[in-house]
Design a protein around this motif. Sequence first.
Motif, PDB file in Angstrom:
ATOM      1  N   GLU A 151      -5.761  -0.239  -0.464  1.00 38.83           N
ATOM      2  CA  GLU A 151      -4.454   0.131   0.084  1.00 38.83           C
ATOM      3  C   GLU A 151      -4.443   1.593   0.500  1.00 38.83           C
ATOM      4  O   GLU A 151      -5.106   2.441  -0.115  1.00 38.83           O
ATOM      5  CB  GLU A 151      -3.351  -0.121  -0.955  1.00 38.83           C
ATOM      6  N   ALA A 194      -1.573   4.671   2.048  1.00 38.50           N
ATOM      7  CA  ALA A 194      -0.197   5.061   2.336  1.00 38.50           C
ATOM      8  C   ALA A 194      -0.165   5.888   3.612  1.00 38.50           C
ATOM      9  O   ALA A 194      -1.046   6.716   3.838  1.00 38.50           O
ATOM     10  CB  ALA A 194       0.374   5.874   1.172  1.00 38.50           C
ATOM     11  N   ILE A 243       7.695   5.809   6.481  1.00 45.45           N
ATOM     12  CA  ILE A 243       6.949   5.370   5.305  1.00 45.45           C
ATOM     13  C   ILE A 243       6.381   3.972   5.491  1.00 45.45           C
ATOM     14  O   ILE A 243       7.003   3.117   6.117  1.00 45.45           O
ATOM     15  CB  ILE A 243       7.894   5.374   4.069  1.00 45.45           C
ATOM     16  N   SER A 244       5.192   3.752   4.990  1.00 46.30           N
ATOM     17  CA  SER A 244       4.640   2.399   4.849  1.00 46.30           C
ATOM     18  C   SER A 244       3.403   2.458   3.958  1.00 46.30           C
ATOM     19  O   SER A 244       2.708   3.476   3.897  1.00 46.30           O
ATOM     20  CB  SER A 244       4.236   1.778   6.193  1.00 46.30           C
ATOM     21  N   ARG A 245       3.156   1.342   3.261  1.00 50.48           N
ATOM     22  CA  ARG A 245       1.884   1.148   2.573  1.00 50.48           C
ATOM     23  C   ARG A 245       1.168   0.018   3.300  1.00 50.48           C
ATOM     24  O   ARG A 245       1.760  -1.024   3.566  1.00 50.48           O
ATOM     25  CB  ARG A 245       2.096   0.774   1.109  1.00 50.48           C
ATOM     26  N   PRO A 291       7.630   0.144   0.415  1.00 43.58           N
ATOM     27  CA  PRO A 291       6.852  -0.255  -0.765  1.00 43.58           C
ATOM     28  C   PRO A 291       7.530   0.178  -2.045  1.00 43.58           C
ATOM     29  O   PRO A 291       8.465   0.991  -2.038  1.00 43.58           O
ATOM     30  CB  PRO A 291       5.525   0.483  -0.565  1.00 43.58           C
ATOM     31  N   TYR A 320       2.249   3.597  -3.689  1.00 48.34           N
ATOM     32  CA  TYR A 320       2.513   4.519  -2.578  1.00 48.34           C
ATOM     33  C   TYR A 320       2.616   5.972  -3.042  1.00 48.34           C
ATOM     34  O   TYR A 320       1.891   6.835  -2.529  1.00 48.34           O
ATOM     35  CB  TYR A 320       3.778   4.094  -1.819  1.00 48.34           C
ATOM     36  N   TRP A 325      -0.250   9.285  -2.516  1.00 47.69           N
ATOM     37  CA  TRP A 325       0.040  10.605  -1.958  1.00 47.69           C
ATOM     38  C   TRP A 325      -0.191  11.712  -2.984  1.00 47.69           C
ATOM     39  O   TRP A 325      -0.625  12.813  -2.627  1.00 47.69           O
ATOM     40  CB  TRP A 325       1.471  10.649  -1.419  1.00 47.69           C
TER      41      TRP A 325
END
Length: 353
Positions: A230, A232, A297-299, A320, A328, A332
């Motif tokens: 995954e 972010a 924002i997105s994962r 997320p 997420y 970061w």
Amino acid sequence: MEKLNVVILFGGKSGEHDVSLESAASVYRAIDKDKYNIHTIGIAKNGKWAYCSCGPDEIQSGKWVEHEVEGSKINFIPSQKGSVGIELNDGSLVPVDVCFPVLHGPRGEDGTIQGLFEMAEIPYVGCKVLASSLAMDKIMFKKIMDFEGVPQVDYVYTTRFEFSDDPQGFADIAEERLRYPMFTKPANMGSSVGISKVGSRAELIEGVKNALEYDSKVVVEQGIRAREIEVAVLGNSEVEASVAGEIIPCKDFYDYEAKYLANESKTLIPAGIDKELENTIREMAIKAFKAIDGSGISRIDFFVEHESGTVYLNEINTMPGFTKISMYPKLWEATGVGYRELIDKLIKLAMEK
């Protein structure tokens, strides 16, 4: 400088209501109170909205419903008086400078609530209407990724009407194009709700029926032996991607129970992959995010097949999980952006958008 009024919106009618409460409470605790006045609006499971005077503990426990401000009205529909905001019983108005909709799943990250904010001209954290709806609908999302040439596992799909009319016919199509095991998924759902791993025709038909309990459309994907990676992403016109992380599920696949109810699933940040592969995944994440006109924002989730090392895009999550221990924020944090700073960046991106 005058503090901005930030509304944290949480709850909702989706199956991810409780996850939303956890995320919202975490955002409330971490947000910079010196910069922002915090206001809270909860949506109950029956769909009723309430402006509340409550803190993170009440949100997390679900007791926010007991703290509705008497006589308050939530007005997100512009009137001729222009009174968009929260009306109090003394006639005063709390203007909303920006909304942080910590809502997961249908009616939260599918473009519906985003359309309301657009009509009200309220800045909001997260993707806009089109990106939100495309990312939520797995079938439409896959078609866009096919057009963009982003690799995905093979898939077929059906609707409630088509499947109920001829379930064996759909099974024929699935078995012609895919091999067992397969995964059946509701087209519009998050947090792995309604997903089944199937290894026979009987299980396939049952899995589709189960998915149809959550949505009127179902996608069936080819099962592969793969690592789950995954990334972010953050930004509007300029998009950054975090370091990659890896999910090591405690079950056969990373379903709702493995995500939220079991304690054995593990995350590895950064992921145990070489730099070249990580860069490929990060570039693919940004490409996919831009392809749906993502913002904020997105994962973005990927599969890396064990045998071949081939990278496949799985899905984009436009809102997320956002607790301090969610993937997420942790991604970061590992990239050098702390949780409070991340919230601040998302609010600035909302105002910019």
